[in-house]
Structure formats: structure tokens, C-alpha cells
Design an enzyme around this catalytic site. Structure first.
Site, PDB file in Angstrom:
ATOM      1  N   ARG A  26      42.647   7.726  -4.759  1.00 48.18           N
ATOM      2  CA  ARG A  26      42.773   8.340  -3.445  1.00 48.18           C
ATOM      3  C   ARG A  26      43.979   9.272  -3.455  1.00 48.18           C
ATOM      4  NH1 ARG A  26      47.301   7.125  -3.576  1.00 48.18           N
ATOM      5  NH2 ARG A  26      47.589   7.665  -1.402  1.00 48.18           N
ATOM      6  N   GLY A  27      44.204   9.940  -2.341  1.00 49.91           N
ATOM      7  CA  GLY A  27      45.228  10.970  -2.286  1.00 49.91           C
ATOM      8  C   GLY A  27      44.558  12.325  -2.398  1.00 49.91           C
ATOM      9  N   ALA A  28      44.834  13.211  -1.450  1.00 43.08           N
ATOM     10  CA  ALA A  28      44.110  14.480  -1.369  1.00 43.08           C
ATOM     11  C   ALA A  28      44.126  15.280  -2.673  1.00 43.08           C
ATOM     12  CB  ALA A  28      44.656  15.306  -0.205  1.00 43.08           C
ATOM     13  N   ARG A  59      34.150  12.139   0.800  1.00 43.40           N
ATOM     14  CA  ARG A  59      35.135  11.961   1.876  1.00 43.40           C
ATOM     15  C   ARG A  59      35.292  13.296   2.610  1.00 43.40           C
ATOM     16  NH1 ARG A  59      40.352   8.512   0.641  1.00 43.40           N
ATOM     17  NH2 ARG A  59      40.125   8.244   2.892  1.00 43.40           N
ATOM     18  N   ASP A  61      46.548  15.980   4.061  1.00 39.36           N
ATOM     19  CA  ASP A  61      45.190  16.063   3.530  1.00 39.36           C
ATOM     20  C   ASP A  61      44.531  17.389   3.880  1.00 39.36           C
ATOM     21  OD1 ASP A  61      43.911  13.188   2.483  1.00 39.36           O
ATOM     22  OD2 ASP A  61      45.746  13.019   3.648  1.00 39.36           O
TER      23      ASP A  61
END
Length: 353
Positions: free
Chosen positions: A50-52, A91, A241
Site C-alpha cells: 500500500r502507499g500511493a 483502488r 494520495d
């Protein structure tokens, strides 16, 4: 200058992607092999990674893996659109994913028009994904260099969620600023929001800070305002994000609350993000799609029920912080100190973005 570890959350070997399973941290550092684009998509959806910035990088690798998979199965390249769509729909909020996928898709279209095919095409796509990976790492180091100047020699800094090496190709954005300040000898203490419900602060950011030996305290999310009122917090740094044309910022849920509290207490509120996080096609924060995840993430913790079964829960994954509440945006190209549409447009244009 202090020595800093170089944590890298992903590795590419023999056209397979190996990722740290972030759901297992901090108890276990497990590497997972992702050899199909379906596995890559599932890893993004389940927040194994995860993490943009990182999901953009992994999305690019996933696209290359998918093209190889289709060719290995003897299918038509017309099916590559299915790979693109599957990864794109994992996402909805982080714009880096769409940016990276559009970049590799355009290269794919160009190379196929030029007659590139088979192993040559696959190798070109993997090289492009590696280029995105490396560019992000260098961007993070530059963000850290610019941002650390904003922090005083002695600083108590509060951060939210995880914006470090585990959210990027390495080093990090907001946490990268903190890393750079610590590396340069500044007396930094980090106050880490636990970040409910996924606990990215307590599970991931605290783990990174332990690895680096950076002094820190883990705090409950709802104690941040009290610490500000006591004069304990000198600065707040968060990631992003998505940043819209007017400077509104979508980030992990709870960011907006921190920005309001920072403004009330006269504390600088910084956003650190690469320029790939800017979405100039979206005018303002009200136009950003906000991901809503399963209510079970709120009703359970560590596999245990923490709410009655009959209770309904809301689980928005992100919120939007208005540009007016942001002191500055730190990018790899420099610092935007007037956060509005006019200054963002000029900044990006003058720096060739």
C-alpha cells in the site's frame, strides 16, 4: 551525518515481483512472490502492499507481468486491455496508480505499433517499470532534501499513516523528510499516530523508525490535539494520495482532522508528495472518489471482535484537506509555499512537469 538503512519493499527477480507482506508487520517480515497480474491486483486490493507511490510502481510491474503472462499463454495482445483494467480498478483514490498505468500503456501502444513483440516487448515493459521505480526513489531523496530544511534543529514532528520506505520505492515522502533531517544530524522526535483502523502508523511507521533508530512515540489518534495544546508538537508532515489542481489533498482518513487542529494551534502543516501525485484534471477535492472499505476493518482488531455484530460501521479510507489549511507542499522539484491553483500551475510549468 548519521547512517540510515536503505529499506526496499519490493524486489524484481526473473520477471517475478517479490514484496514485503505489510499485513504481517511488525511481527514477521515475509516476502511474497507475485508471478501473475491477478496476484498483483489482489496484493493491492488486500493492502499487502500500500502507499500511493508504491501501488503505482507495483501496478507498472503488474502490467509487465500481465503482458508476459498473456504471451506465455499464447493469447492475443488484444487481451492486454483486461490486464490494464484489472489493475486500474483495484483502488480508486490514489492517482499514482493511474499515472503509472497510463504511462506503461502508452509505451505498450507505441512499441506494438513499431512492431515490437514477444520477449523484446516484455523486456521493454519491465525496463519501463524499473525506470518508474528508480525515478520514485530519486524523487523521495529530493523531497527529503528539500523538506528537512523546513524543520528546526530540534523538532518534535507528528506524522500520520505510513509514508516511508514501505509506501514507496524506498526512503519515503513525509517520513523521508524525517529520515533526511535525522540523517543530517537534527534532533528529531517523531510522534506517530497509530492510524486506525489499519494501524499503518503503529505497525509500519513505528517499525521503520525502530529499524532506523529514530526516537519516536506511538500515540492514539485522538490524543494529537491534546499534544498540540500542550505545545509538544512543532510540525506536522503527512503524505498524499492525490493533490487536485487547486491544492486540495486526499490522504489517509484523519489527515483533515490534523490539519484543522494544526491551524487552530498555529503549527505548520506540510504535505510531502512526488509530482506524480498531482491530478490537474481534477479541479478540487470534492471531485475525488473516496474509497470506502469493509466495515469489518473497523469492527475487528487483530482478529478479535471489538464491536457488537449488529453494529454498522463506516470505513472511509481517505479524507480531503482543503488547500487553505496546508502550509506548504514539498515535492522533488522544490517547495510550493503558496498552495492554490495559480501557484501550483506556475510551479509545475516552470519546473517542466
Amino acid at each position: 551525518m548519521r547512517k540510515i538503512k536503505d529499506i526496499r519493499p519490493i524486489q524484481l527477480k526473473d520477471h517475478k515481483l517479490y514484496v514485503i507482506n505489510q499485513l504481517k508487520l511488525p511481527k514477521e517480515k515475509e516476502w511474497l512472490e507475485l508471478s501473475t497480474y491477478q496476484q498483483v491486483a489482489e496484493a493491492i486490493e488486500k493492502m499487502i502492499i500500500r502507499g500511493a507511490p508504491l501501488i503505482g510502481i507495483v501496478g507498472a510491474y503488474g502490467f509487465a507481468i500481465g503482458v508476459k503472462q498473456i504471451l506465455d499463454e499464447g493469447r492475443s495482445l488484444d487481451d492486454v486491455r483486461d490486464v490494464f483494467d484489472r489493475l486500474k480498478n483495484t483502488r480508486p483514490t490514489a492517482v499514482n496508480l493511474f499515472w503509472a498505468l497510463e504511462r506503461v500503456w502508452k509505451k505498450f501502444e507505441r512499441w506494438t505499433e513499431e512492431g515490437r513483440s514477444g520477449e523484446e516487448l516484455v523486456n521493454l515493459l519491465f525496463k519501463e517499470a524499473e525506470r518508474i521505480d528508480l525515478e520514485d526513489y530519486h524523487a523521495n531523496k529530493a523531497i527529503g532534501g528539500y523538506g528537512q530544511v523546513l524543520l528546526p534543529e530540534r523538532c518534535n514532528v507528528l506524522t500520520h499513516c505510513n509514508t516511508g520506505a514501505l509506501a514507496t520505492s524506498g526512503w519515503g515522502t513525509a517520513l523521508g523528510v524525517i529520515r533526511s533531517a535525522f540523517e543530517n544530524g537534527k534532533d528529531i522526535t517523531v510522534y506517530v499516530d497509530e492510524t486506525r483502523p489499519y494501524l499503518q502508523g503503529s505497525r509500519l511507521t513505528a517499525w521503520e523508525l525502530v529499524e532506523e533508530g529514530i526516537p519516536h512515540y506511538l500515540i492514539t489518534d485522538n490524543s494529537a490535539g491534546f499534544l498540540m495544546s500542550k505545545g509538544i508538537i512543532d510540525a506536522i508532515i503527512v503524505g498524499a494520495d492525490r493533490i487536485t489542481a487547486n491544492g486540495d489533498v486526499a490522504n489517509k482518513i484523519g489527515t483533515y482532522t490534523l490539519a484543522v487542529l494544526a491551524e487552530a494551534h498555529g503549527i505548520p502543516f506540510y504535505v510531502a508528495a512526488p509530482t506524480s501525485t498531482f491530478d490537474l484534471d481534477t479541479d478540487s477535492g470534492k471531485d475525488i472518489p473516496i474509497e470506502e472499505r469493509s466495515q469489518l476493518e473497523v469492527k475487528k482488531c487483530g482478529g478479535c471482535d471489538i464491536a457488537p455484530e449488529e453494529t454498522e460501521a463506516l470505513n472511509y479510507s481517505f479524507d480531503v484537506t482543503p488547500a487553505s489549511k496546508i502550509t506548504a507542499i514539498i515535492t522533488e522539484k522544490g517547495i510550493i509555499s503558496h498552495v492554490d491553483k495559480e501557484h501550483i500551475t506556475k510551479f509545475l510549468r516552470y519546473r517542466g512537469v
